[in-house]
Design a protein around this motif. Structure first.
Motif, PDB file in Angstrom:
ATOM      1  N   ASP A 115       0.850  -1.185   0.000  1.00  0.00           N
ATOM      2  CA  ASP A 115       0.000   0.000   0.000  1.00  0.00           C
ATOM      3  C   ASP A 115       0.884   1.232   0.000  1.00  0.00           C
ATOM      4  OD1 ASP A 115      -2.499   1.329   0.006  1.00  0.00           O
ATOM      5  OD2 ASP A 115      -2.379   1.665   2.161  1.00  0.00           O
ATOM      6  N   CYS A 116       0.417   2.277  -0.658  1.00  0.00           N
ATOM      7  CA  CYS A 116       1.193   3.518  -0.745  1.00  0.00           C
ATOM      8  C   CYS A 116       0.271   4.665  -0.349  1.00  0.00           C
ATOM      9  CB  CYS A 116       1.758   3.667  -2.158  1.00  0.00           C
ATOM     10  SG  CYS A 116       2.821   2.270  -2.638  1.00  0.00           S
ATOM     11  N   TYR A 117       0.046   5.627  -1.241  1.00  0.00           N
ATOM     12  CA  TYR A 117      -0.944   6.660  -0.957  1.00  0.00           C
ATOM     13  C   TYR A 117      -2.306   5.996  -0.743  1.00  0.00           C
ATOM     14  CZ  TYR A 117      -4.795   9.696  -2.191  1.00  0.00           C
ATOM     15  OH  TYR A 117      -6.008  10.312  -2.197  1.00  0.00           O
ATOM     16  N   ARG A 118      -3.035   6.479   0.264  1.00  0.00           N
ATOM     17  CA  ARG A 118      -4.361   5.929   0.615  1.00  0.00           C
ATOM     18  C   ARG A 118      -5.356   7.079   0.703  1.00  0.00           C
ATOM     19  NH1 ARG A 118      -4.165   2.977   6.152  1.00  0.00           N
ATOM     20  NH2 ARG A 118      -2.779   1.659   4.902  1.00  0.00           N
ATOM     21  N   SER A 161      -4.970   8.835   8.462  1.00  0.00           N
ATOM     22  CA  SER A 161      -3.815   7.979   8.210  1.00  0.00           C
ATOM     23  C   SER A 161      -2.713   8.772   7.533  1.00  0.00           C
ATOM     24  CB  SER A 161      -4.207   6.799   7.316  1.00  0.00           C
ATOM     25  OG  SER A 161      -3.064   6.099   6.864  1.00  0.00           O
ATOM     26  N   HIS A 163      -0.801   7.641   5.455  1.00  0.00           N
ATOM     27  CA  HIS A 163      -0.787   7.238   4.048  1.00  0.00           C
ATOM     28  C   HIS A 163      -1.473   8.278   3.162  1.00  0.00           C
ATOM     29  CE1 HIS A 163       0.706   3.020   4.050  1.00  0.00           C
ATOM     30  NE2 HIS A 163       0.225   2.982   5.290  1.00  0.00           N
ATOM     31  N   THR A 168       3.957   7.819   2.825  1.00  0.00           N
ATOM     32  CA  THR A 168       4.017   6.611   3.644  1.00  0.00           C
ATOM     33  C   THR A 168       3.721   5.392   2.785  1.00  0.00           C
ATOM     34  OG1 THR A 168       3.432   7.741   5.696  1.00  0.00           O
ATOM     35  CG2 THR A 168       2.934   5.398   5.584  1.00  0.00           C
ATOM     36  N   VAL A 169       4.435   4.308   3.058  1.00  0.00           N
ATOM     37  CA  VAL A 169       4.313   3.095   2.260  1.00  0.00           C
ATOM     38  C   VAL A 169       4.360   1.869   3.163  1.00  0.00           C
ATOM     39  CG1 VAL A 169       6.810   3.024   1.848  1.00  0.00           C
ATOM     40  CG2 VAL A 169       5.269   1.869   0.255  1.00  0.00           C
ATOM     41  N   ASP A 170       3.603   0.838   2.808  1.00  0.00           N
ATOM     42  CA  ASP A 170       3.665  -0.472   3.456  1.00  0.00           C
ATOM     43  C   ASP A 170       4.364  -1.411   2.490  1.00  0.00           C
ATOM     44  OD1 ASP A 170       2.147   0.558   5.537  1.00  0.00           O
ATOM     45  OD2 ASP A 170       0.271  -0.333   4.833  1.00  0.00           O
ATOM     46  N   HIS A 255       5.548  -0.636   7.862  1.00  0.00           N
ATOM     47  CA  HIS A 255       5.072   0.734   7.681  1.00  0.00           C
ATOM     48  C   HIS A 255       6.223   1.734   7.793  1.00  0.00           C
ATOM     49  CE1 HIS A 255       1.813   3.886   8.601  1.00  0.00           C
ATOM     50  NE2 HIS A 255       2.957   4.516   8.859  1.00  0.00           N
ATOM     51  N   THR A 257       7.636   5.909   6.614  1.00  0.00           N
ATOM     52  CA  THR A 257       7.320   7.252   6.115  1.00  0.00           C
ATOM     53  C   THR A 257       8.597   7.964   5.710  1.00  0.00           C
ATOM     54  OG1 THR A 257       5.355   7.423   7.522  1.00  0.00           O
ATOM     55  CG2 THR A 257       6.280   9.478   6.681  1.00  0.00           C
TER      56      THR A 257
END
Length: 280
Positions: A115-118, A161, A163, A168-170, A255, A257
């Motif tokens: 996951d990246c931008y949310r 969040s 994200h 921020t990236v997972d 997680h 950032t």
């Protein structure tokens, strides 16, 4: 053949496929510079600021497995705002991941992003789901030991969040050559995310001690119960990303950032789609 050359050869087919997808992306032939695009229904959607990019255009060899566009996540269904399986980030964060990827390729590994931008609408979806205490269809895998009524109090779900700010990236690490992730079948028997790697859902990541999005204290990056190879894998991810400017969230080994953030106080809501980054 050097290790880097071998790693690049192992990723060549993946890179070619990703670049083909990039070339065929909706709107790729002409960005307009506008702040909103019109969908097929005539409804205007916000688009990303110019400081955002699709990771594939910066670091095409990084593997992408965007979980929230699929039903294999703690909600159990595709999440609002994820129109396409795409990683979008601010440009500095994407370029930093590119540098981290080169470091790992030399060691025979690749990064893989979950996951990246949310968008904020996705976070709102999480909040609605968390308040519905009757919906526990994914509990056996993602939060088997956590009472759903405590997801807010324990910090697993929040109304905002990082994200959504875009830096921020997972992510995780995959050993090359990468094996394909087996398909998730909705309704299949779920196994706790902290079960041994050979028993829990296998997604081709190196063993990090838990699966992604595991709501459990074992997911804390430096949990003392995680030792040996699993601890070494977490430290490899953490140190590699720290070297290029990322800070880890101690409660989640996946997680990170990128600092300083371009938008430390802005929570965006444009959808995760090619249109958001090339149709502006």
């Amino acid at each position: 053949m050097t290790r880097l050359a071998s790693a690049l050869r192992a990723l060549a087919a993946t890179a070619a496929t990703l670049l083909a997808v990039t070339a065929a992306a909706p709107g790729a032939a002409g960005a307009t510079g506008t702040s909103a695009t019109s969908t097929g229904s005539g409804v205007s959607e916000p688009t990303a600021p110019d400081e955002f990019v699709a990771l594939r255009t910066v670091a095409p060899t990084i593997i992408q497995e965007i979980r929230y566009v699929t039903p294999h996540n703690f909600v159990g269904e595709p999440v609002d705002g994820y129109d396409q399986p795409l990683c979008i980030l601010t440009r500095p964060a994407a370029r930093a991941l590119q540098r981290a990827q080169w470091k790992l390729l030399r060691q025979g590994y690749s990064l893989k992003v979950y996951d990246c931008y949310r968008p904020q609408r996705a976070v709102d979806h999480f909040v609605r789901w968390a308040k519905d205490l009757q919906d526990e269809r994914m509990k056996p895998e993602f939060y088997p030991q956590v009472d759903k009524s405590r997801l807010f109090a324990d910090g697993y779900i929040a109304e905002k969040s990082g994200h959504s700010r875009g830096s921020t990236v997972d992510l995780t690490i995959v050993k090359l050559p990468a094996k394909p992730t087996r398909p998730y079948v909705p309704g299949e028997k779920l196994v706790p995310c902290y079960a041994p790697q050979g028993e829990r859902f296998r997604d081709n990541s190196v063993d990090m001690g838990t699966g992604y999005d595991c709501f459990d204290t074992l997911s804390h990056t430096d949990d003392p119960r995680i030792q040996g190879e699993r601890r070494a894998n977490r430290q490899l991810l953490k140190s590699t990303l720290a070297d290029v400017g990322f800070t880890n969230l101690p409660e989640e080994w996946w997680h990170f950032t990128h600092k300083p953030e371009l938008f430390p106080d802005t929570y965006f809501d444009f959808p995760v789609s090619w249109r958001s980054v090339v149709g502006r």
